[in-house]
Each structure stands twice: as structure tokens, then as C-alpha cells.
Design a protein around this motif. Structure first.
Motif, PDB file in Angstrom:
ATOM      1  N   GLU A  31       0.802  -1.225   0.000  1.00  0.00           N
ATOM      2  CA  GLU A  31       0.000   0.000   0.000  1.00  0.00           C
ATOM      3  C   GLU A  31       0.835   1.275   0.000  1.00  0.00           C
ATOM      4  O   GLU A  31       0.299   2.351  -0.263  1.00  0.00           O
ATOM      5  N   ALA A  32       2.125   1.184   0.283  1.00  0.00           N
ATOM      6  CA  ALA A  32       2.937   2.400   0.376  1.00  0.00           C
ATOM      7  C   ALA A  32       3.011   3.135  -0.954  1.00  0.00           C
ATOM      8  O   ALA A  32       2.963   4.375  -0.996  1.00  0.00           O
ATOM      9  N   GLU A  33       3.101   2.398  -2.052  1.00  0.00           N
ATOM     10  CA  GLU A  33       3.226   3.059  -3.357  1.00  0.00           C
ATOM     11  C   GLU A  33       1.963   3.809  -3.762  1.00  0.00           C
ATOM     12  O   GLU A  33       2.037   5.007  -4.087  1.00  0.00           O
ATOM     13  N   PRO A  34       0.767   3.183  -3.753  1.00  0.00           N
ATOM     14  CA  PRO A  34      -0.427   3.968  -4.120  1.00  0.00           C
ATOM     15  C   PRO A  34      -0.724   5.089  -3.142  1.00  0.00           C
ATOM     16  O   PRO A  34      -1.131   6.187  -3.554  1.00  0.00           O
ATOM     17  N   VAL A  35      -0.528   4.824  -1.846  1.00  0.00           N
ATOM     18  CA  VAL A  35      -0.765   5.887  -0.866  1.00  0.00           C
ATOM     19  C   VAL A  35       0.251   7.012  -1.043  1.00  0.00           C
ATOM     20  O   VAL A  35      -0.083   8.205  -0.934  1.00  0.00           O
ATOM     21  N   GLY A  36       1.512   6.639  -1.335  1.00  0.00           N
ATOM     22  CA  GLY A  36       2.536   7.657  -1.571  1.00  0.00           C
ATOM     23  C   GLY A  36       2.212   8.502  -2.794  1.00  0.00           C
ATOM     24  O   GLY A  36       2.387   9.729  -2.785  1.00  0.00           O
ATOM     25  N   GLY A  37       1.716   7.861  -3.866  1.00  0.00           N
ATOM     26  CA  GLY A  37       1.323   8.623  -5.047  1.00  0.00           C
ATOM     27  C   GLY A  37       0.176   9.571  -4.763  1.00  0.00           C
ATOM     28  O   GLY A  37       0.174  10.726  -5.230  1.00  0.00           O
ATOM     29  N   TRP A  38      -0.810   9.093  -3.995  1.00  0.00           N
ATOM     30  CA  TRP A  38      -1.938   9.960  -3.623  1.00  0.00           C
ATOM     31  C   TRP A  38      -1.467  11.126  -2.771  1.00  0.00           C
ATOM     32  O   TRP A  38      -1.891  12.277  -2.963  1.00  0.00           O
ATOM     33  N   ALA A  98       6.667  11.224 -10.194  1.00  0.00           N
ATOM     34  CA  ALA A  98       7.410  10.175 -10.896  1.00  0.00           C
ATOM     35  C   ALA A  98       8.165   9.274  -9.925  1.00  0.00           C
ATOM     36  O   ALA A  98       8.415   8.096 -10.231  1.00  0.00           O
ATOM     37  N   ASN A  99       8.542   9.813  -8.774  1.00  0.00           N
ATOM     38  CA  ASN A  99       9.316   9.029  -7.815  1.00  0.00           C
ATOM     39  C   ASN A  99       8.480   8.529  -6.634  1.00  0.00           C
ATOM     40  O   ASN A  99       9.033   8.095  -5.624  1.00  0.00           O
ATOM     41  N   ALA A 100       7.163   8.584  -6.774  1.00  0.00           N
ATOM     42  CA  ALA A 100       6.304   8.102  -5.694  1.00  0.00           C
ATOM     43  C   ALA A 100       6.488   6.609  -5.440  1.00  0.00           C
ATOM     44  O   ALA A 100       6.247   6.123  -4.329  1.00  0.00           O
ATOM     45  N   ALA A 101       6.930   5.868  -6.470  1.00  0.00           N
ATOM     46  CA  ALA A 101       7.120   4.421  -6.302  1.00  0.00           C
ATOM     47  C   ALA A 101       8.190   4.102  -5.270  1.00  0.00           C
ATOM     48  O   ALA A 101       8.179   3.028  -4.663  1.00  0.00           O
ATOM     49  N   HIS A 102       9.129   5.030  -5.063  1.00  0.00           N
ATOM     50  CA  HIS A 102      10.201   4.798  -4.098  1.00  0.00           C
ATOM     51  C   HIS A 102       9.749   5.059  -2.664  1.00  0.00           C
ATOM     52  O   HIS A 102      10.540   4.887  -1.730  1.00  0.00           O
ATOM     53  N   PHE A 135      11.391   4.129   1.485  1.00  0.00           N
ATOM     54  CA  PHE A 135      11.507   5.131   2.551  1.00  0.00           C
ATOM     55  C   PHE A 135      10.675   4.718   3.763  1.00  0.00           C
ATOM     56  O   PHE A 135      11.134   4.789   4.906  1.00  0.00           O
ATOM     57  N   VAL A 136       9.449   4.266   3.516  1.00  0.00           N
ATOM     58  CA  VAL A 136       8.556   3.869   4.616  1.00  0.00           C
ATOM     59  C   VAL A 136       9.118   2.665   5.360  1.00  0.00           C
ATOM     60  O   VAL A 136       9.063   2.599   6.592  1.00  0.00           O
ATOM     61  N   MET A 137       9.683   1.692   4.622  1.00  0.00           N
ATOM     62  CA  MET A 137      10.284   0.532   5.281  1.00  0.00           C
ATOM     63  C   MET A 137      11.397   0.957   6.230  1.00  0.00           C
ATOM     64  O   MET A 137      11.501   0.472   7.354  1.00  0.00           O
ATOM     65  N   GLY A 138      12.241   1.885   5.753  1.00  0.00           N
ATOM     66  CA  GLY A 138      13.325   2.372   6.608  1.00  0.00           C
ATOM     67  C   GLY A 138      12.816   3.097   7.841  1.00  0.00           C
ATOM     68  O   GLY A 138      13.334   2.891   8.951  1.00  0.00           O
ATOM     69  N   VAL A 139      11.790   3.914   7.665  1.00  0.00           N
ATOM     70  CA  VAL A 139      11.228   4.650   8.806  1.00  0.00           C
ATOM     71  C   VAL A 139      10.625   3.687   9.828  1.00  0.00           C
ATOM     72  O   VAL A 139      10.838   3.825  11.040  1.00  0.00           O
ATOM     73  N   ILE A 140       9.858   2.698   9.354  1.00  0.00           N
ATOM     74  CA  ILE A 140       9.258   1.725  10.274  1.00  0.00           C
ATOM     75  C   ILE A 140      10.330   0.984  11.047  1.00  0.00           C
ATOM     76  O   ILE A 140      10.239   0.808  12.276  1.00  0.00           O
TER      77      ILE A 140
END
Length: 436
Positions: free
Chosen positions: A379-386, A407-411, A415-420
């Protein structure tokens, strides 16, 4: 189980359930079911790693290889046999396999009967050399002949044509046998060297699967594996299913897809519950206490007469078997075997994050980590794009900053994995559900 752990389990799993319901209500129930199925498989994989790391402190980063072996088992069990390929080179492959078996038996006999060390080394080396050239004499022409049999569609021997669920057991056994061979060589190494060795062997396994087309078609992939659940098109022709969809006022195609995913979920959930029950029984038994003793104080365990290497080999094999089962389940869900998809990011890094975040040496924690991390990963990618779209909504459509961020929302998921991981290590260093 302590009261605080029980409370954390209820709250954590309740939170996961709410997130899945949120996806079902605001995105689609098909997506929620798909995420749930992959969460179940991820939880089983993290349970296998937890058996090795949490119980015995074994740092295995060869998860990808054992998962791939489970996928190989799915192909060898469920794919229909290719009769033309067996006629072209099946006999040669069997003769080569017979040579390998004879060499192994001969080495075992020589180790027992030849007392002189120098003579034993010479005899074993000579036996291996003769066996190698004899096996290659049969193997090379046989595999070339097999790969020439309709390479666009087959080009491999196929499987046994059995129900694919049988492969889940075989996948565990195959991964366990390979783990036993690896463990006999590597478990005397220190943790960092063990990690390097398992990673290297895992890459060797993947390289073999990518290049040995006669076995599983290599990078050409094996598609169309049979299912343990009905096909959507079959359901759409059944009168009872059509009536059920109409009574629920559901679109037939969407409802059939959801039905299939729910069927998968029930089977996967049954496997997970069984493995959890077995792992809990093992962890709370004298055997489990002995393994934790070996993990925490190896010298004390050795002083009490425990076979340290033997027990580590045992737990290494058990954990690898669970990973192999999960690998076969994943191939079953995908309906195809693609060696190129076995990437360290998916099968090593993520699984280790699941175990660390959930809580190592706690089976409930490992399963929670499997659910939480895979859900966030998807879910991080679609939520990040939104989120990027909302944040940059005040900018022009062709603004460079808006274009770059979208364009870089897929990454975002990395970032979220590292933060968690950082937050959990800072505030819950023993995981969300720690070891008792």
C-alpha cells in the motif's frame, strides 16, 4: 503468555484487520483478499526465519534459495509430464542421477573402510572425478535433447501431474534436504560467515534454476500450473454460483475472482494455524528451552552435554522446511514459476524486517510482522502517489517539482520501510510483540 503480550496481540491484530477492512471498503474487496493471501504466505516465511533466528540465533540470509526450492517442487509435482522430452533424454538424466548416487554411496563406504588418511583422500578424489565425468557423459547430451523438444511450449521434462497441494509437502522436504547439506558445511562458522555462506549458496541455487532449462524451463518460466481451487470461468458457468451472485447483487466476474481468493485464503490460513500450533508447542517444550539456552549461553549448554552443532542443524533444517512450504504456496498462488522473480529485496530483506519488527523468538510477533510489513509494502506506493498528488495540488500540472515527486512516488515504499524499522528499533527494540 503474559498479560501485556496478550493485550499487544489483540490490539496489533485488530489494527491489521481494520486496515484490511479499510482497503476492502475504499479500494476493493478483491485487492484486500489478494493482500491477505500474500500476508499469510509472508507470515509463514517469517515464521520459518524465526525458528532459525529466534530459537537458535542462526543468521540465514539464504531465504530466497529455499523459497525457490519450494517453487521447483510445485513444478515437479503438478506440471504434466512431457512424454516427448522423456523419450528424448529422460533415460540419460536418470543414468546421470544414478552415477551421482553411486558416487555418494562409494564416498560413504570409503570413509568407513579406508583407515589410512592419505589413501582415503586419494580414493575419494578419484571416485569423485570418475563419477563426475561419467555423469556428464550421460547428462549433457540428454539435457540438450530435452531442451530441443518444442522449446517455445515445453523444453523440459515436466512433472508428475499430481495435485499441487502435494508439492507443499515436497517443497518442505526438498528445502530441508538442501538445508541439511548446507548446514553440515556451514553451521560451524560464526554468525557473519554463516550469513555470507547462506547468501552465496542461495545465489547459486537461483543461478542453477535460471540456466537449467531441462528442469524448469529456466528464465522462460513455467506457466499454467494447476490450482487447488476452482477457476473463475468455471464458477461463472455454475447455476448455484450465478444465483448466489445475483442474490448478493454482485457483478459475476468480480465476485468469482473474490471467491477464488477467499478459497485460497482458507487453505493458506489452515496451514498457518497448523504451523503456529506446532511452533508454539515446540517453543514451550523442553526442546524449545534447550534451543534458547544454546542461543543465549552456548558454553553453558555445552557444559551440560548438549550437542550444539547437531541441534543447530536440526533447527536450521526445520526453519528451511517452513520456508520451502511457503515458497511452494507462493508458486501455487501465482500459478507460474518464474526464477527471475526471486529477488533478495522480496525474499530476504523484507522477511528479516518482518521478524525484527514483529518480535523475534515470538511466533505471534513474527506472524504480525509478516502481515504488517507486507501490507505496508503493497500500500505504500499507491498511498505515496496519492499523498504526493495532494501535496503538489497547488502547483501547475507541468511544474518540475510536481512532475519529479509524482514520478518518484514508487520509491515511497523503501523510505517507509526504513522509517518503520528505525522507529521499531528505537521504541520497541525487541519487536512489537517481544519474546516472553
Amino acid at each position: 503468555m503474559t498479560r501485556s503480550n496478550r493485550k499487544r496481540i489483540f490490539l496489533s491484530y485488530g489494527f491489521i484487520l481494520c486496515m484490511l477492512l479499510f482497503v476492502g471498503l475504499y479500494q476493493s474487496w478483491n485487492l484486500a483478499a489478494a493482500i491477505f493471501n500474500l500476508c499469510l504466505i509472508s507470515a509463514i516465511m517469517s515464521l520459518g526465519v524465526n525458528i532459525q533466528w529466534g530459537y537458535a540465533g542462526l543468521f540465514n540470509v539464504g531465504i530466497m534459495g529455499f523459497a525457490a526450492l519450494g517453487g521447483v517442487a510445485a513444478v515437479l509435482v503438478s506440471a504434466p509430464p512431457v512424454a516427448a522430452a522423456w523419450r528424448a533424454g529422460g533415460q540419460g538424466v536418470l543414468l546421470a542421477l544414478g552415477c551421482v548416487i553411486l558416487v555418494v554411496l562409494a564416498i560413504g563406504m570409503l570413509r568407513k573402510r579406508v583407515r589410512n588418511r592419505r589413501h582415503r583422500v586419494v580414493a575419494i578424489t578419484s571416485t569423485v572425478a570418475v563419477g563426475y565425468f561419467a555423469a556428464r557423459h550421460f547428462f549433457d547430451p540428454a539435457t540438450l535433447a530435452i531442451e530441443k523438444v518444442d522449446p517455445a511450449a515445453t523444453g523440459f521434462l515436466g512433472g508428475l501431474g499430481l495435485p499441487i497441494i502435494v508439492s507443499w509437502l515436497l517443497g518442505g522436504l526438498l528445502a530441508g534436504c538442501v538445508a541439511w547439506a548446507i548446514g553440515r558445511i556451514t553451521l560451524n562458522l560464526r554468525s557473519d560467515y554463516l550469513a555470507i555462506a547462506t547468501l552465496g549458496i542461495s545465489e547459486i541455487i537461483i543461478a542453477v534454476l535460471k540456466n537449467e532449462d531441462w528442469l524448469t524451463r529456466g528464465v522462460k518460466n513455467v506457466i499454467g500450473l494447476p490450482r487447488p481451487v476452482p477457476y473463475e470461468i468455471e464458477l461463472q458457468r455454475e447455476e448455484w454460483f450465478i444465483g448466489l451472485a445475483q442474490s448478493l447483487n454482485a457483478e459475476l466476474t468480480t465476485f468469482s475472482s473474490l471467491w477464488v481468493k477467499v478459497c485460497y485464503a482458507l487453505i493458506f490460513l489452515a496451514v498457518l494455524v497448523l504451523l503456529l500450533w506446532l511452533c508454539e508447542r515446540a517453543l514451550n517444550s523442553p526442546w524449545g528451552r534447550m534451543m534458547r539456552c544454546i542461543r543465549d549461553n552456548e558454553e553453558a549448554a555445552h557444559a551440560m552435554g548438549k550437542d550444539i552443532v547437531g541441534r543447530r542443524l536440526q533447527v536450521f533444517v526445520l526453519g528451511s522446511m517452513v520456508i520451502g512450504v511457503a515458497g511452494a504456496m507462493l508458486t501455487t498462488l501465482d500459478g507460474q514459476f518464474t526464477p527471475g522473480s526471486y529477488q533478495p529485496m522480496r525474499f530476504t530483506f523484507l522477511i528479516w524486517v518482518m521478524v525484527i519488527v514483529g518480535g523475534s523468538a515470538n511466533n505471534w510477533g513474527s506472524i504480525l510482522g509478516g502481515f504488517l510489513i507486507w501490507f505496508v509494502w503493497v500500500e505504500a506506493e499507491p498511498v505515496g502517489g496519492w499523498l504526493m498528488d495532494v501535496v503538489t495540488s497547488g502547483l501547475a500540472t507541468d511544474h518540475p517539482l510536481r512532475t519529479h515527486l509524482l514520478a518518484n512516488a514508487a520509491h515511497t515504499r523503501l523510505f517507509v520501510m526504513g522509517v518503520i524499522l528505525l522507529l521499531v528499533l528505537r521504541f520497541f527494540p525487541r519487536g512489537l510483540i517481544p519474546e516472553r
